[in-house]
Scaffold this active site. Structure first.
Site, PDB file in Angstrom:
ATOM      1  N   MET A  86      -0.506  10.433  12.834  1.00 46.56           N
ATOM      2  CA  MET A  86       0.754  10.053  13.464  1.00 46.56           C
ATOM      3  C   MET A  86       1.759  11.200  13.548  1.00 46.56           C
ATOM      4  O   MET A  86       2.938  10.985  13.784  1.00 46.56           O
ATOM      5  CB  MET A  86       1.371   8.879  12.698  1.00 46.56           C
ATOM      6  CG  MET A  86       0.668   7.571  12.934  1.00 46.56           C
ATOM      7  SD  MET A  86       0.902   6.981  14.632  1.00 46.56           S
ATOM      8  CE  MET A  86      -0.448   5.814  14.761  1.00 46.56           C
ATOM      9  N   HIS A 133      -7.573  17.409   2.079  1.00 48.26           N
ATOM     10  CA  HIS A 133      -6.762  16.253   1.700  1.00 48.26           C
ATOM     11  C   HIS A 133      -6.856  16.025   0.194  1.00 48.26           C
ATOM     12  O   HIS A 133      -7.669  16.648  -0.491  1.00 48.26           O
ATOM     13  CB  HIS A 133      -7.218  14.994   2.443  1.00 48.26           C
ATOM     14  CG  HIS A 133      -6.819  14.948   3.880  1.00 48.26           C
ATOM     15  ND1 HIS A 133      -7.562  15.548   4.870  1.00 48.26           N
ATOM     16  CD2 HIS A 133      -5.737  14.403   4.495  1.00 48.26           C
ATOM     17  CE1 HIS A 133      -6.967  15.361   6.040  1.00 48.26           C
ATOM     18  NE2 HIS A 133      -5.858  14.674   5.843  1.00 48.26           N
ATOM     19  N   HIS A 134      -6.056  15.089  -0.282  1.00 50.37           N
ATOM     20  CA  HIS A 134      -6.052  14.718  -1.695  1.00 50.37           C
ATOM     21  C   HIS A 134      -7.411  14.159  -2.118  1.00 50.37           C
ATOM     22  O   HIS A 134      -8.215  13.748  -1.279  1.00 50.37           O
ATOM     23  CB  HIS A 134      -4.947  13.694  -1.962  1.00 50.37           C
ATOM     24  CG  HIS A 134      -5.013  12.499  -1.064  1.00 50.37           C
ATOM     25  ND1 HIS A 134      -5.841  11.415  -1.301  1.00 50.37           N
ATOM     26  CD2 HIS A 134      -4.374  12.217   0.105  1.00 50.37           C
ATOM     27  CE1 HIS A 134      -5.687  10.518  -0.351  1.00 50.37           C
ATOM     28  NE2 HIS A 134      -4.804  10.981   0.525  1.00 50.37           N
ATOM     29  N   GLY A 153      -9.993  11.628  10.183  1.00 50.62           N
ATOM     30  CA  GLY A 153      -9.850  11.211  11.572  1.00 50.62           C
ATOM     31  C   GLY A 153      -9.190  12.285  12.413  1.00 50.62           C
ATOM     32  O   GLY A 153      -9.504  12.459  13.593  1.00 50.62           O
ATOM     33  N   GLY A 202       0.842  -1.188   0.000  1.00 53.00           N
ATOM     34  CA  GLY A 202       0.000   0.000   0.000  1.00 53.00           C
ATOM     35  C   GLY A 202       0.879   1.241   0.000  1.00 53.00           C
ATOM     36  O   GLY A 202       2.089   1.181   0.274  1.00 53.00           O
ATOM     37  N   LYS A 219      -8.863  10.498  -0.883  1.00 53.49           N
ATOM     38  CA  LYS A 219      -9.168  10.140   0.503  1.00 53.49           C
ATOM     39  C   LYS A 219     -10.628   9.729   0.628  1.00 53.49           C
ATOM     40  O   LYS A 219     -11.521  10.394   0.085  1.00 53.49           O
ATOM     41  CB  LYS A 219      -8.855  11.296   1.450  1.00 53.49           C
ATOM     42  CG  LYS A 219      -8.982  10.924   2.925  1.00 53.49           C
ATOM     43  CD  LYS A 219      -8.451  12.032   3.811  1.00 53.49           C
ATOM     44  CE  LYS A 219      -8.614  11.701   5.292  1.00 53.49           C
ATOM     45  NZ  LYS A 219      -7.885  10.488   5.670  1.00 53.49           N
ATOM     46  N   ALA A 265      -2.690   2.783  12.553  1.00 57.73           N
ATOM     47  CA  ALA A 265      -2.606   4.131  11.991  1.00 57.73           C
ATOM     48  C   ALA A 265      -3.649   4.394  10.909  1.00 57.73           C
ATOM     49  O   ALA A 265      -3.588   5.404  10.225  1.00 57.73           O
ATOM     50  CB  ALA A 265      -1.208   4.365  11.413  1.00 57.73           C
ATOM     51  N   THR A 266      -4.610   3.484  10.752  1.00 58.64           N
ATOM     52  CA  THR A 266      -5.671   3.710   9.774  1.00 58.64           C
ATOM     53  C   THR A 266      -6.757   4.594  10.387  1.00 58.64           C
ATOM     54  O   THR A 266      -6.815   4.795  11.599  1.00 58.64           O
ATOM     55  CB  THR A 266      -6.308   2.383   9.324  1.00 58.64           C
ATOM     56  OG1 THR A 266      -6.877   1.724  10.466  1.00 58.64           O
ATOM     57  CG2 THR A 266      -5.275   1.482   8.699  1.00 58.64           C
ATOM     58  N   THR A 267      -7.616   5.139   9.536  1.00 57.60           N
ATOM     59  CA  THR A 267      -8.710   5.986   9.998  1.00 57.60           C
ATOM     60  C   THR A 267     -10.025   5.505   9.398  1.00 57.60           C
ATOM     61  O   THR A 267     -10.040   4.628   8.528  1.00 57.60           O
ATOM     62  CB  THR A 267      -8.490   7.461   9.602  1.00 57.60           C
ATOM     63  OG1 THR A 267      -8.441   7.565   8.165  1.00 57.60           O
ATOM     64  CG2 THR A 267      -7.195   7.999  10.196  1.00 57.60           C
ATOM     65  N   MET A 327       1.146   3.968   1.998  1.00 58.23           N
ATOM     66  CA  MET A 327       1.824   4.277   3.254  1.00 58.23           C
ATOM     67  C   MET A 327       2.705   3.116   3.708  1.00 58.23           C
ATOM     68  O   MET A 327       3.763   3.328   4.306  1.00 58.23           O
ATOM     69  CB  MET A 327       0.803   4.626   4.339  1.00 58.23           C
ATOM     70  CG  MET A 327       0.313   6.054   4.289  1.00 58.23           C
ATOM     71  SD  MET A 327       1.651   7.293   4.350  1.00 58.23           S
ATOM     72  CE  MET A 327       2.529   6.831   5.832  1.00 58.23           C
TER      73      MET A 327
END
Length: 238
Positions: free
Chosen positions: A104, A133-134, A143, A10, A137, A77-79, A12
């Site tokens: 984070m 955001h981009h 989040g 992925g 998203k 770290a996901t939302t 990230m």
């Protein structure tokens, strides 16, 4: 420290793997939701010191199950988690240390603190939160915007969060508006505007490189390894 990176292909996940190599801070155990090439399916993982998950909230059950099965710390770290997925994270934190944050970035942790303190200093001011955001998203609002809203709510327990104001009507006194912009390749921008009528304070954080989130996740991994079971966040680390 051997780091298990879930969904290492992925966007990230790839950045986390790159930063581990650049920092030479440990070995990588790269996993995928599907067995592909040199990637391990998550169920096949049997070693490591910490799991970092930057994939998608739909994988919460798999990731939490693996952390519990192996007894490993988890950096989630996901939302965009559903209430059921959030409860699963909380249940997992009773078994292993879990670091859970919608962002984070240490800078965002500072922004949350400043937003809370500013709301305390201006109890009657209008407060609006704007995030950008981009255009890829998925979750709205972000989040991080929700984390900022909760920071404001700590100073104003009766605050009502209004997401995407879209109807005619006067603004309520206890209202905190949250507005989302999606465009281009914006990494992340969050702004808290506190307007007291005679004066205004704007608190803003802007991310320019997604590597900062990977660095934050690696710092979180170092922080929770060796900790007792529990739910941790950026406020605990900073």
């Amino acid at each position: 420290m051997d780091i298990i990176v879930f969904d290492a292909r992925g966007h990230m996940g790839e950045i986390v793997c790159r930063r581990v190599r650049e920092k030479q801070c440990g070995a990588l155990i790269m996993t995928s939701s599907k067995p592909e090439g040199d990637m391990l399916p998550l169920c096949a993982v049997s070693r490591g010191d910490c799991i970092i998950d930057f994939s998608h909230h739909a994988a919460t059950a798999d990731v939490c199950g693996t952390a519990a099965r192996l007894g490993l710390p988890l950096v989630e770290a996901t939302t965009g988690q559903t209430e059921e997925e959030k409860r699963l994270i909380e249940q997992t934190a009773k078994l292993v240390p879990v670091f859970f944050s919608g962002n984070m970035s240490v800078g965002i942790a500072l922004l949350m603190r400043l937003a809370r303190e500013t709301a305390k200093c201006f109890p009657d001011a209008d407060i609006e939160i704007v995030e950008a955001h981009h255009n890829r998203k998925i979750d709205v609002p972000s989040g991080t915007a929700l984390m900022l809203a909760e920071s404001v709510r700590e100073a104003r327990p009766n605050a009502e969060m209004v997401v995407g104001r879209h109807e005619n009507g006067k603004r309520a006194a206890n209202e905190v508006g949250i507005h989302s912009l999606r465009m281009g390749n914006i990494v992340g921008m969050h702004e808290v505007i506190v307007n007291a009528g005679s004066q205004s304070i704007t608190l803003k954080h802007e991310a320019y490189d997604r590597a900062l989130f990977a660095d934050g996740a690696l710092a979180a991994a170092e922080f929770i390894v060796g900790k007792s079971a529990g739910l941790y966040g950026m406020a605990d680390m900073v």
